[in-house]
Write an enzyme that holds these catalytic residues in place. Structure first.
Site, mmCIF file in Angstrom:
data_model
loop_
_atom_site.group_PDB
_atom_site.id
_atom_site.type_symbol
_atom_site.label_atom_id
_atom_site.label_comp_id
_atom_site.label_asym_id
_atom_site.label_seq_id
_atom_site.Cartn_x
_atom_site.Cartn_y
_atom_site.Cartn_z
ATOM 1 N N ASN A 134 0.856 -1.178 0.000
ATOM 2 C CA ASN A 134 0.000 0.000 0.000
ATOM 3 C C ASN A 134 0.893 1.230 0.000
ATOM 4 O O ASN A 134 1.665 1.437 0.934
ATOM 5 C CB ASN A 134 -0.921 -0.008 1.200
ATOM 6 C CG ASN A 134 -1.963 -1.102 1.085
ATOM 7 O OD1 ASN A 134 -2.520 -1.321 0.015
ATOM 8 N ND2 ASN A 134 -2.203 -1.805 2.167
ATOM 9 N N ARG A 177 0.803 4.331 0.621
ATOM 10 C CA ARG A 177 0.163 5.468 1.300
ATOM 11 C C ARG A 177 0.154 5.190 2.797
ATOM 12 O O ARG A 177 0.547 4.115 3.233
ATOM 13 C CB ARG A 177 -1.272 5.598 0.811
ATOM 14 C CG ARG A 177 -1.977 4.232 0.957
ATOM 15 C CD ARG A 177 -3.447 4.273 0.926
ATOM 16 N NE ARG A 177 -4.025 2.952 0.775
ATOM 17 C CZ ARG A 177 -4.370 2.149 1.778
ATOM 18 N NH1 ARG A 177 -4.145 2.503 3.035
ATOM 19 N NH2 ARG A 177 -4.910 0.961 1.555
#
Lengths: 505, 168, 505, 168
Positions: free
Chosen positions: C294, C296
């Site tokens: 991911n 982020r």
């Protein structure tokens, strides 16, 4: 000494604080409450709750017999006194002992010794703990003896009541001519407040800081200290903001351990058990002097919890159950920095006048590094019966700057409607250069700080305030007019409602 | 239709505030785009002015609006322009005149009344010392004047808003 | 790369979280909001706030051009995307770059590589990061090739969409005969959801845990990991509760460092910059496999913050400003234990049906060891436009038991009126023996947990509930009758109001 | 004067709850001392029963009271004893009869309607799949029956409380 149910003989945030710790240890809790507190969080969060009388504390929270009766009725085997109220009444600790109830605190004997300021001075001096130069305090001196002593100590001096506390029966004397009058008026005030006119003298330490040492002592004689708290930000002897570590000590680990060792020595000299605090004056040359020992949990204990990671109330309960301390001195590490602001219902723009009323909003700040301890909720009333502290906001940061910045944003987020609070005072204080530099003593707030001066230095938005006030006035007028016109078709230019309100009407 | 023009005073400064169409407001001729969003009981307002966000607490006493905004307090008097003009035409009426009555701001115990009937006192003189919430509070005079009546004495319990003293 | 004003292209708790971090660094903030969010905390707490459209997110928070226009208008030099919405859209990161705005996250290239699940598998395999056995994923296989591959890998297998996420286009196949149908339906669902029908195969790892590694990487190539998070408590691929450390890893420091090193390797293989997470499956023999990265901040980042003391958003901002990481690997120490519960507006007693409405109370828990991240306040509306997460409650303890006990008491204190929440789900989960023993995998909630069974084991108070419901009904009837009778003298036995209400009526 | 005796049913268990004088309540003959303190909008109640403290959330739907208390949910039906007797005398009327209408519990997008008119379905069968708050929610049948009308199809947007389907 084991127990499974604890009565909390207190109210407000500290009652909630103790209930939370009990829950974490699987202990049942018994709350007591006065008329004014039926809706308070300590009543709602406890396993059991019993009414003990009308709102004034001398008819409820100070009623020892009633509280003991509730303990017996509910089967509570221990009592936690919190702070204030009965926490430092040796006779209450004794009454608990007589009734076979564990008092979560030190022995009645230790409370008594430390409660008499003169006696405490004497014990500390004998134990080798440095005290502020002054009269011994363990015997009553008459006025002439006091005057002679003052000359020997050297002016300025403080005249203090041996039974004292909270600044009552205290006088500062800078001029020998004022001495007889000051002694007389201090005696009068002490007699009125404490029923005892005995006073003693202490040399006035100028430019001093108020720094205190947290200690923990178990029933096996293990005593450790958890570092210091800086408590010099005071107004009329009421602490307003505390921090740990002290910016004055900062990374002087040698000095910290030296003060800590004296704290441990002081506790041992009265066979102290449980959590306690040694309050000291520290002068600019890092001389420090014992001031008094608080034989209970302090309001400002959370700053120590946040930097050490140790839950002080959990340790209090552990000690009271006869267990060995969960930590040795070498386990105690101070990590980062913590600051506490006491949020009081009082108007900082009007001489800190107390403010009472019903809270139609109490929205506390949340998020990283922010802890709030409170005993109230939206809908609660702030009454004139108890002290004005509504909550404590405590922030932690990796360093002092981060803790300050987090406190500023937390206070900006905190919303209280229904009473006025001292939040603006804290906001102004936290943006003062002297505060940020850690450059203050116990006289800072009273002598070097004013709300007006603090706000002058800020970025101000008077045009925005003018817009807001004008729209508020306009809306109020329109609302009033609207009510009168109700039923008729609304033809006024009723446009000053927000977009959201229009959508949802 | 209501007058949409106001004279708003903050401290020494007077602002002419005009409410225009389309959520625009003019302050001394400068036009702002304003979104006023009342949150809880009208006292908490989210104000957006040209995109700047102000989370404000606003409350009122007899004469003034108090605005807490970004950690500072502003005390504002808002007057309808027409009212203001009428008042000006009638001459400065009575800002100084009339009696000042000191009422108890909260229930409490009177600790001391350090003034006597007939005393000429200064602005800021302590009139009554009131104990409440375990603290002693000095109630001070908002202006100079002469004490004409004292209704309480040390040791009295007072209710909120109870009349304690009159100044002329 | 320096900037002083940050636009937050998000809403809810994460927008507030980012605003708080910006404030602590002295950065100005720009919020954007849809119609539904005018009253939200992110609008109120930001320095500036601009309306960007109607409530549906594809007309507001997903409008890249509008957001860039606000950044330009307000002078924001950087954009923080939060999570969800535009956070993993490579074209948005690219658009920011093209407009000279700093995107607080990795390069568009890194987002793109990690966003294509097949491509990511290939890159990881080439870099020596273990991946779940399966098809390479970097080229399109037809149905026959997939069937042959499945036989080689060995059943059971997962059919997954290369463009996938959130469980869409995913099928479990245990029986060879089901394979063609599963491939076909997965392709159909993937095409509908992502506009791309490409699928790949992964061996199904049975009894696996979902454990992820947090990494931080600066623009100078320094990459560190901050240990792991345990995220196996999920329902329909939605995480519900996370913790750090993982009870499965616990004090196996060697395994932690091994996983951490692989996390660092994975980040380096795509020249990753900023905060990122490597999600892994870990089987019962401590074999672990890369699942996805991911690119982020994660919802569950606070548990890492509480055990490491490192503010991840502050580090994100620092990295985006071109600074060197504030920590080296050896600075990172995990201290204690943290747990996060996601509080969603949904009814756990009715198949977790979402619940919408206006909050007439949102009273968050406070006190020691409790952090709450939220973007709403009493008076807010929970609308059907956005995901149902209202807040995150995060607790810290010296060990897992203390963190769990604190979470239990925090959830008991949390009061929400106006919508139903999944708080009772968390309360039941936290008292399950298997959970307390740390003995669960990703299927635990769906296969081994039910609200009914969980409540059977509890201490129950049906008589008390009967009293409460009866009094509520009685009062309601009386109130209705009272309104009808209003004006007449009240002669009914209107006695079932509390003492406090009588006093204050 | 109202009847003070109620029959309250939680799960399989019936309780006879009688409201007595002086804040006392009898449950199946056992007498409790009860202090009922409504906090916010009647939904949050601080209940003290013989000193035991319960911080409760109570809310209502068409037929039931739902009580969240110490982390568990209780669903209670409260009936006035007289009502209950009348009902019993009239015979079990129609608990099973009548049509069931499925209304949208929230605004959303219909993803699928996996049943057809005329289908005989079991209790628990999925009637409609509704997407809202970024999640797909299966709306299930509360009882067995036959589908008599379907008002929506996949792709439709529905408002809260919009009729979607009828079962008989």
């Amino acid at each position: 000494m084991t127990f499974n149910k604890v009565l909390i003989a207190n109210r407000g945030e500290i009652a909630v604080r103790v209930i939370r710790a009990c829950r974490e240890l699987g202990l049942k809790t018994v709350a007591v409450y006065s008329d004014a507190d039926r809706r308070a969080l300590h009543v709602r969060y406890a396993t059991e709750a019993y009414h003990i009388g009308p709102s004034p504390s001398n008819e409820s929270y100070l009623q020892m017999e009633k509280i003991i009766a509730v303990a017996k009725k509910s089967g509570a085997e221990a009592v936690h006194p919190g702070y204030g109220f009965l926490a430092e009444r040796a006779e209450f600790a004794q009454l608990c002992a007589d009734e076979g109830i564990t008092f979560i605190g030190p022995s009645p004997e230790a409370i008594r010794k430390m409660g008499d300021k003169g006696m405490a001075r004497k014990i500390m001096m004998d134990a080798g703990v440095p005290v502020v130069p002054g009269t011994p305090g363990d015997r009553k001196l008459n006025d002439d003896e006091l005057i002679n002593a003052a000359i020997k100590i050297g002016l300025p001096v403080l005249v203090k009541a041996t039974a004292g506390g909270g600044g009552k029966g205290m006088r500062t004397v800078r001029d020998q001519a004022e001495l007889p009058g000051a002694i007389e008026s201090a005696r009068r005030e002490a007699l009125a407040a404490f029923g005892d006119d005995n006073v003693y003298l202490e040399k006035l330490v100028e430019g001093a800081r108020h720094i205190e040492i947290q200690v923990l002592a178990d029933s096996e004689g293990n005593v450790i200290h958890l570092g210091e708290r800086e408590c010099s930000i005071q107004r009329r002897h009421q602490k307003l903001l505390e921090e740990s570590p002290s910016p004055f000590i900062n990374d002087d680990e040698e000095f910290r351990q030296k003060m800590g060792a004296i704290g441990v020595l002081a506790a041992k000299s009265v066979d102290y058990v449980n959590a306690g605090t040694i309050e000291c004056l520290v002068d600019k040359d890092k001389n420090f002097y014992f001031l008094e020992m608080n034989t209970r949990l302090q309001v400002e204990h959370p700053v120590t919890e946040l930097v050490t990671g140790i839950d002080l109330v959990v340790e209090q309960l552990r000690i009271a159950r006869g267990r060995t301390l969960g930590y040795t001195q070498s386990d105690v590490k101070m990590n980062g920095w913590a600051i506490e602001c006491r949020v009081n219902a009082e108007d900082p723009y009007n001489n800190f006048m107390p403010s009472t009323g019903t809270l139609n909003k109490h929205a506390v700040p949340t998020g990283p590094g922010v802890r709030v301890d409170t005993g109230i909720d939206t809908g609660a009333s702030i009454t004139p019966y108890y002290d004005p502290m509504m909550s404590k906001v405590i922030t932690w940061g990796e360093n002092r700057a981060q803790a300050i910045l987090r406190m500023r944003r937390a206070l900006d987020e905190y919303k209280v409607l229904g009473v006025l609070t001292n939040i603006p005072f804290h906001q102004n204080l936290l943006s003062q250069h002297r505060f940020m530099a850690g450059n203050f003593d116990t006289k800072f707030v009273e002598e070097r700080f004013s709300m007006e001066a603090a706000e002058e230095g800020k970025e101000l938005y008077p045009e925005m305030a003018a817009i807001l006030a004008t729209l508020a006035e306009h809306r109020q007028t329109e609302r009033a007019a609207h009510i009168i016109r109700r039923g008729k078709r609304d033809t006024s230019n009723w446009k000053w409602v927000g977009r959201y309100e229009r959508m949802h009407r | 239709m209501m007058n949409q023009k106001y004279i708003t005073t903050i401290g020494e400064q007077q602002y002419t505030v005009e409410l225009l169409k389309d959520n625009k407001v003019s302050v001394d001729g400068v036009i702002y785009d304003v979104d006023y969003e009342a949150m809880t009981g009208q006292q908490l307002v989210s104000l957006l002015v040209d995109g700047k966000s102000f989370d404000c607490h606003i409350y009122q006493d007899d004469e003034n609006w108090h605005v807490l905004m970004r950690g500072a307090l502003y005390t504002a008097q808002v007057e309808d322009e027409r009212e203001k003009r009428l008042k000006a035409a009638a001459g400065q009426a009575s800002d100084e005149g009339g009696a000042f009555t000191l009422k108890a701001p909260m229930p409490g115990l009177v600790v001391a009344v350090p003034v006597n009937i007939g005393d000429e006192i200064e602005k800021g003189s302590v009139l009554v010392v009131l104990e409440s919430m375990k603290m002693q509070n000095e109630l001070k005079s908002p202006r100079a004047g002469k004490i004409t009546a004292i209704e309480v004495k040390a040791g009295d319990s007072v209710e909120q808003k109870q009349l304690m003293l009159t100044l002329e």
